[in-house]
Design an enzyme around this catalytic site. Structure first.
Site, PDB file in Angstrom:
ATOM      1  N   HIS A 108      -8.684  -6.428  -7.548  1.00 39.50           N
ATOM      2  CA  HIS A 108      -9.349  -7.586  -8.323  1.00 39.50           C
ATOM      3  C   HIS A 108     -10.518  -7.274  -9.074  1.00 39.50           C
ATOM      4  O   HIS A 108     -11.382  -6.714  -8.690  1.00 39.50           O
ATOM      5  CB  HIS A 108      -9.335  -8.699  -7.161  1.00 39.50           C
ATOM      6  CG  HIS A 108     -10.586  -8.709  -6.337  1.00 39.50           C
ATOM      7  ND1 HIS A 108     -11.739  -9.059  -6.661  1.00 39.50           N
ATOM      8  CD2 HIS A 108     -10.650  -8.270  -5.012  1.00 39.50           C
ATOM      9  CE1 HIS A 108     -12.548  -9.223  -5.429  1.00 39.50           C
ATOM     10  NE2 HIS A 108     -11.954  -8.450  -4.567  1.00 39.50           N
ATOM     11  N   ASP A 143     -17.620  -5.087  -4.438  1.00 35.22           N
ATOM     12  CA  ASP A 143     -16.482  -6.215  -4.128  1.00 35.22           C
ATOM     13  C   ASP A 143     -16.173  -6.937  -5.443  1.00 35.22           C
ATOM     14  O   ASP A 143     -16.802  -7.953  -5.666  1.00 35.22           O
ATOM     15  CB  ASP A 143     -16.848  -7.248  -3.123  1.00 35.22           C
ATOM     16  CG  ASP A 143     -15.808  -8.006  -2.767  1.00 35.22           C
ATOM     17  OD1 ASP A 143     -14.516  -7.956  -3.293  1.00 35.22           O
ATOM     18  OD2 ASP A 143     -15.755  -9.100  -1.962  1.00 35.22           O
ATOM     19  N   GLU A 201      -8.924 -13.471  -7.387  1.00 35.56           N
ATOM     20  CA  GLU A 201      -8.884 -13.064  -5.821  1.00 35.56           C
ATOM     21  C   GLU A 201      -9.692 -13.811  -4.826  1.00 35.56           C
ATOM     22  O   GLU A 201      -9.455 -14.229  -3.766  1.00 35.56           O
ATOM     23  CB  GLU A 201      -9.052 -11.444  -5.801  1.00 35.56           C
ATOM     24  CG  GLU A 201      -8.540 -11.027  -4.399  1.00 35.56           C
ATOM     25  CD  GLU A 201      -9.938 -11.062  -3.189  1.00 35.56           C
ATOM     26  OE1 GLU A 201      -9.608 -10.720  -2.158  1.00 35.56           O
ATOM     27  OE2 GLU A 201     -11.023 -11.346  -3.750  1.00 35.56           O
ATOM     28  N   GLU A 202     -10.825 -14.106  -5.258  1.00 30.94           N
ATOM     29  CA  GLU A 202     -12.022 -14.751  -4.650  1.00 30.94           C
ATOM     30  C   GLU A 202     -11.665 -16.155  -4.362  1.00 30.94           C
ATOM     31  O   GLU A 202     -12.174 -17.083  -5.030  1.00 30.94           O
ATOM     32  CB  GLU A 202     -13.270 -14.393  -5.287  1.00 30.94           C
ATOM     33  CG  GLU A 202     -13.735 -12.856  -5.467  1.00 30.94           C
ATOM     34  CD  GLU A 202     -14.068 -12.435  -3.953  1.00 30.94           C
ATOM     35  OE1 GLU A 202     -14.079 -13.018  -2.796  1.00 30.94           O
ATOM     36  OE2 GLU A 202     -14.554 -11.202  -4.007  1.00 30.94           O
ATOM     37  N   ASP A 235      -9.848  -2.341  -2.499  1.00 29.39           N
ATOM     38  CA  ASP A 235     -10.809  -3.448  -2.336  1.00 29.39           C
ATOM     39  C   ASP A 235     -11.901  -3.030  -1.664  1.00 29.39           C
ATOM     40  O   ASP A 235     -11.881  -2.798  -0.136  1.00 29.39           O
ATOM     41  CB  ASP A 235     -10.118  -4.708  -1.680  1.00 29.39           C
ATOM     42  CG  ASP A 235     -10.951  -5.951  -2.079  1.00 29.39           C
ATOM     43  OD1 ASP A 235     -12.085  -6.077  -2.396  1.00 29.39           O
ATOM     44  OD2 ASP A 235     -10.460  -7.041  -1.703  1.00 29.39           O
TER      45      ASP A 235
END
Length: 271
Positions: free
Chosen positions: A99, A111, A140-141, A175
């Site tokens: 991501h 991240d 994604e978050e 990730d």
């Protein structure tokens, strides 16, 4: 006492004379990708900064001869994030994703700038191997989107037809692969699924100390697994700067990136 001092002095001399550890070229290149993304600032899904980061990633994939399909990813508050999906020819056998978005607290180097950096190098090393899909995913978050889903991976999953779903043998999410003492292959199940088994076998062949760790669905692998395609998450853990302002490029370790890259490449080649 004199003997002990002499031994210490001898050990220090040996350490000083030892050559510096060789930095793996792929790991070093991956860190350069991380830096190019993180320097832009926080990459919250749907923001101008996320789009700028996507342009950087798209340009670097273009140098590998890969052109993306761009998928819009609608966001609950309005607006959209985007997936960049790159695919080689032939029947689909492997999917590798990372991501691109991050949280608002900082530059999100580990991240997940680290996953994007690794993804680019995995694509470079695999070249034009047929049947591989690479994706830089948006949104994604969940802490930022407010969704219960990892929206980018959910969007990518919806785009796969029945034939692709049947032929895929491996799905990996890269990730947080740039910092931490422990290399884990993670999945939703109590034991490793098919993708995790392939990744763990690749790690053993490479002499990497990877172990399986169950999780509750904290990365893009969740949507694939719940959608019927067993997927695994590759992660170095634990990172105390997760989702904080200290998640900066200087902390990202090229040797950690290199291990994740080598593992992913070996896993794809095993499909």
């Amino acid at each position: 006492m004199l003997a002990r001092l002499a031994a210490c002095a001898c050990a220090a001399a040996l350490l000083a004379a030892a050559p510096a550890a060789r930095v793996d070229p792929a790991g070093a290149r991956a860190k350069q990708h991380v830096r190019a993304i993180a320097v832009l600032g926080p990459r919250v899904a749907g923001t101008t900064t996320e789009r700028r980061a996507a342009r950087v990633v798209r340009a670097r994939f273009a140098k590998l001869g890969l052109t993306p399909v761009v998928q819009a990813v609608p966001l609950p508050p309005g607006g959209a994030s985007r997936n960049l999906v790159f695919r080689t020819g032939g029947r689909l056998s492997a999917i590798v994703v990372a991501h691109l978005d991050g949280v608002s607290a900082g530059p999100a180097a580990n991240d997940n700038g680290s996953g994007i950096g690794a993804l680019l190098e995995v694509a470079r090393l695999l070249g034009d191997r047929p049947g591989v899909l690479f994706a830089a995913l948006g949104a994604e978050e969940r802490v930022m989107t407010g969704s219960k889903l990892h929206l980018g991976s959910a969007r990518l999953l919806r785009s796969l037809g029945p034939a692709d779903r049947r032929s895929v043998r491996l799905v990996l999410s890269l990730d947080m692969v740039g910092y931490g003492p422990t290399l884990n292959i993670r999945g939703l199940e109590s034991g490793p699924n098919h993708s995790a088994l392939i990744a763990l076998a690749a790690a053993r062949r490479l002499g990497l100390p990877a172990s399986y760790l169950q999780d509750r669905g904290q990365s893009d692998h969740e949507e694939f697994t719940r959608g019927g395609i067993p997927a695994a998450w590759v992660e170095w853990r634990w990172d105390p700067c997760w989702h904080t302002a200290c998640d900066r490029t200087g902390r990202v370790r090229p040797e950690k990136l290199s291990a994740a890259i080598r593992l992913a490449v070996a896993a794809v080649r095993a499909t």
